[in-house]
Design a protein around this motif. Structure first.
Motif, PDB file in Angstrom:
ATOM      1  N   ARG A 113       0.827  -1.209   0.000  1.00 58.44           N
ATOM      2  CA  ARG A 113       0.000   0.000   0.000  1.00 58.44           C
ATOM      3  C   ARG A 113       0.862   1.260   0.000  1.00 58.44           C
ATOM      4  N   ASP A 114       2.029   1.190   0.640  1.00 54.26           N
ATOM      5  CA  ASP A 114       2.917   2.355   0.693  1.00 54.26           C
ATOM      6  C   ASP A 114       3.593   2.627  -0.642  1.00 54.26           C
ATOM      7  N   PHE A 115       3.489   1.675  -1.558  1.00 54.00           N
ATOM      8  CA  PHE A 115       4.127   1.799  -2.871  1.00 54.00           C
ATOM      9  C   PHE A 115       3.305   2.680  -3.814  1.00 54.00           C
ATOM     10  N   LEU A 116       2.015   2.817  -3.529  1.00 53.26           N
ATOM     11  CA  LEU A 116       1.089   3.505  -4.437  1.00 53.26           C
ATOM     12  C   LEU A 116       1.091   5.007  -4.153  1.00 53.26           C
ATOM     13  N   THR A 117       2.130   5.697  -4.556  1.00 50.13           N
ATOM     14  CA  THR A 117       2.279   7.126  -4.282  1.00 50.13           C
ATOM     15  C   THR A 117       1.982   7.957  -5.530  1.00 50.13           C
ATOM     16  N   THR A 118       1.730   9.241  -5.319  1.00 50.23           N
ATOM     17  CA  THR A 118       1.504  10.140  -6.452  1.00 50.23           C
ATOM     18  C   THR A 118       2.744  10.232  -7.328  1.00 50.23           C
ATOM     19  N   GLU A 119       3.916  10.211  -6.698  1.00 53.22           N
ATOM     20  CA  GLU A 119       5.166  10.310  -7.465  1.00 53.22           C
ATOM     21  C   GLU A 119       5.324   9.138  -8.414  1.00 53.22           C
ATOM     22  N   LEU A 120       4.928   7.956  -7.972  1.00 54.12           N
ATOM     23  CA  LEU A 120       5.042   6.757  -8.809  1.00 54.12           C
ATOM     24  C   LEU A 120       4.222   6.908 -10.087  1.00 54.12           C
ATOM     25  N   PHE A 121       2.948   7.245  -9.937  1.00 54.50           N
ATOM     26  CA  PHE A 121       2.064   7.330 -11.103  1.00 54.50           C
ATOM     27  C   PHE A 121       2.373   8.565 -11.952  1.00 54.50           C
ATOM     28  N   LEU A 122       2.847   9.644 -11.322  1.00 52.93           N
ATOM     29  CA  LEU A 122       3.205  10.837 -12.079  1.00 52.93           C
ATOM     30  C   LEU A 122       4.405  10.561 -12.984  1.00 52.93           C
ATOM     31  N   LYS A 123       5.441   9.966 -12.435  1.00 57.24           N
ATOM     32  CA  LYS A 123       6.638   9.645 -13.214  1.00 57.24           C
ATOM     33  C   LYS A 123       6.293   8.702 -14.364  1.00 57.24           C
ATOM     34  N   GLN A 124       5.470   7.726 -14.072  1.00 54.47           N
ATOM     35  CA  GLN A 124       5.068   6.761 -15.089  1.00 54.47           C
ATOM     36  C   GLN A 124       4.277   7.430 -16.208  1.00 54.47           C
ATOM     37  N   MET A 125       3.346   8.298 -15.840  1.00 55.09           N
ATOM     38  CA  MET A 125       2.531   8.988 -16.830  1.00 55.09           C
ATOM     39  C   MET A 125       3.384   9.879 -17.731  1.00 55.09           C
ATOM     40  N   GLN A 130       1.591   8.120 -24.386  1.00 55.65           N
ATOM     41  CA  GLN A 130       1.742   8.448 -25.811  1.00 55.65           C
ATOM     42  C   GLN A 130       3.209   8.441 -26.244  1.00 55.65           C
ATOM     43  N   ASN A 131       3.971   7.519 -25.704  1.00 51.63           N
ATOM     44  CA  ASN A 131       5.385   7.407 -26.081  1.00 51.63           C
ATOM     45  C   ASN A 131       5.493   6.839 -27.502  1.00 51.63           C
ATOM     46  N   PRO A 132       5.985   7.630 -28.480  1.00 52.69           N
ATOM     47  CA  PRO A 132       6.027   7.154 -29.867  1.00 52.69           C
ATOM     48  C   PRO A 132       7.267   6.323 -30.184  1.00 52.69           C
ATOM     49  N   GLN A 169       1.955  20.681 -17.720  1.00 48.96           N
ATOM     50  CA  GLN A 169       2.678  21.920 -18.007  1.00 48.96           C
ATOM     51  C   GLN A 169       3.871  22.126 -17.084  1.00 48.96           C
ATOM     52  N   THR A 170       3.741  21.636 -15.866  1.00 43.42           N
ATOM     53  CA  THR A 170       4.811  21.847 -14.874  1.00 43.42           C
ATOM     54  C   THR A 170       6.023  20.966 -15.144  1.00 43.42           C
ATOM     55  N   TYR A 171       5.774  19.745 -15.601  1.00 42.71           N
ATOM     56  CA  TYR A 171       6.851  18.767 -15.757  1.00 42.71           C
ATOM     57  C   TYR A 171       7.116  18.468 -17.233  1.00 42.71           C
ATOM     58  N   THR A 172       8.354  18.089 -17.504  1.00 42.18           N
ATOM     59  CA  THR A 172       8.712  17.645 -18.849  1.00 42.18           C
ATOM     60  C   THR A 172       8.153  16.256 -19.074  1.00 42.18           C
ATOM     61  N   SER A 173       7.529  16.050 -20.215  1.00 42.44           N
ATOM     62  CA  SER A 173       6.915  14.751 -20.481  1.00 42.44           C
ATOM     63  C   SER A 173       7.046  14.403 -21.953  1.00 42.44           C
ATOM     64  N   ILE A 174       6.867  13.116 -22.251  1.00 44.69           N
ATOM     65  CA  ILE A 174       6.849  12.662 -23.640  1.00 44.69           C
ATOM     66  C   ILE A 174       5.705  13.344 -24.389  1.00 44.69           C
ATOM     67  N   PHE A 175       4.587  13.528 -23.717  1.00 39.33           N
ATOM     68  CA  PHE A 175       3.417  14.148 -24.346  1.00 39.33           C
ATOM     69  C   PHE A 175       3.750  15.551 -24.847  1.00 39.33           C
ATOM     70  N   ARG A 176       4.476  16.321 -24.056  1.00 36.81           N
ATOM     71  CA  ARG A 176       4.816  17.687 -24.472  1.00 36.81           C
ATOM     72  C   ARG A 176       5.847  17.697 -25.588  1.00 36.81           C
ATOM     73  N   LYS A 177       6.673  16.675 -25.660  1.00 36.58           N
ATOM     74  CA  LYS A 177       7.680  16.616 -26.717  1.00 36.58           C
ATOM     75  C   LYS A 177       7.071  16.325 -28.082  1.00 36.58           C
ATOM     76  N   VAL A 178       5.971  15.564 -28.092  1.00 33.09           N
ATOM     77  CA  VAL A 178       5.385  15.163 -29.371  1.00 33.09           C
ATOM     78  C   VAL A 178       4.173  16.010 -29.743  1.00 33.09           C
ATOM     79  N   ASN A 179       3.775  16.932 -28.866  1.00 33.77           N
ATOM     80  CA  ASN A 179       2.618  17.784 -29.155  1.00 33.77           C
ATOM     81  C   ASN A 179       2.954  19.248 -28.896  1.00 33.77           C
ATOM     82  N   SER A 180       2.366  20.123 -29.689  1.00 32.49           N
ATOM     83  CA  SER A 180       2.559  21.552 -29.505  1.00 32.49           C
ATOM     84  C   SER A 180       1.769  22.029 -28.291  1.00 32.49           C
TER      85      SER A 180
END
Length: 260
Positions: A113-125, A130-132, A169-180
């Protein structure tokens, strides 16, 4: 121990009752764990991508131990009725083995249960959505699963990102790299949709106009069901273990008093 004594009959009745309760609890545990592993909320791809799905392993163990508790309770009842030292010895040995498995299941579910953190799912997302350009087939499989799961979550639950739309918008992501940023500040699934599944005002959604995009995050939608199931698997398992301890101790005492 004389089989006809009134005290012995009462003790036998208590042991039988204890095993009946244990068998019912075993069936309930098995049903609960089956419901969990059936993944009604379709969240397994998110855990699969972390390479740590121990919470599901705990539930599979719970299915096994629940069935074993039911079967062994029947064996225990027959052994008590027949006052068979051999049957009760087999019952005690097997029950201790199943007891150890259920301890492992409960501890695994509690710790996970302690493994399910916001940081875990945020980093994964941020890294998989949409990783091309996945690095291999395994990464492609995980990225596609995460993308499908997030698209469904944001549409069905009217949420956006883990903490909110600002995640995109706050974090760098694959989504922002492939979309304007001008065209896709966040995924289209974050927009408020009409009954036909189209954004009611796409430009308003892009500009962040209140009422045209979802402002709440999806973390509770993800972690909530997982935490509830983990809590159930863990603490219901511990409750069964407490009951099993007394049934086992009483059975051992009864076994030691059976005359050869």
């Amino acid at each position: 121990m004389a089989k006809g004594d009134t005290g012995v009959r009462c003790f036998q009745g208590l042991l039988i009752l204890g095993n009946v309760v244990l068998g019912c609890c075993g069936l309930a545990l098995m049903a609960e764990c089956i419901f969990f592993v059936s993944d009604q909320h379709n969240l397994y791809p998110l855990l699969e991508a972390t390479d740590n799905d121990d919470i599901y392993a705990a539930a599979w163990i719970g299915i096994f131990t629940g069935f074993c508790f039911f079967c062994l309770s029947v064996l225990g009842i027959v052994g008590v009725i027949q006052s068979s030292r051999t049957m009760l010895l087999v019952y005690i040995i097997l029950m201790m083995i199943v007891f150890a498995f259920e301890v492992a299941s409960s501890i695994t579910a509690t710790v996970h249960r302690d493994f399910l953190t916001t940081e875990l799912f945020l980093k994964q997302m941020l890294e998989k959505y949409q990783n091309p350009e996945p690095i291999n087939n395994d990464d492609k499989w995980k990225s596609e699963g995460i993308t499908r799961t997030w698209d469904r979550l944001m549409l069905q639950n009217e949420c956006c990102g883990v903490n909110g739309p600002t995640d995109w918008q706050t974090y760098t992501s694959i989504f922002r790299k492939v979309n304007s940023d001008a065209d896709f500040p966040w995924p289209r699934q974050c927009c408020v949709m009409d009954p036909l599944g189209k954004a009611i005002n796409l430009d308003g959604c892009k500009l962040g106009v209140p009422g045209y995009y979802h402002t709440t995050g999806c973390y509770e939608t993800i972690a909530g069901p997982m935490n509830r199931h983990a809590w159930g698997v863990a603490w219901f398992g511990f409750a069964i273990l407490c009951w099993t301890t007394w049934v086992l101790l009483c059975t051992m005492f009864y076994w030691s008093r059976i005359q050869y």
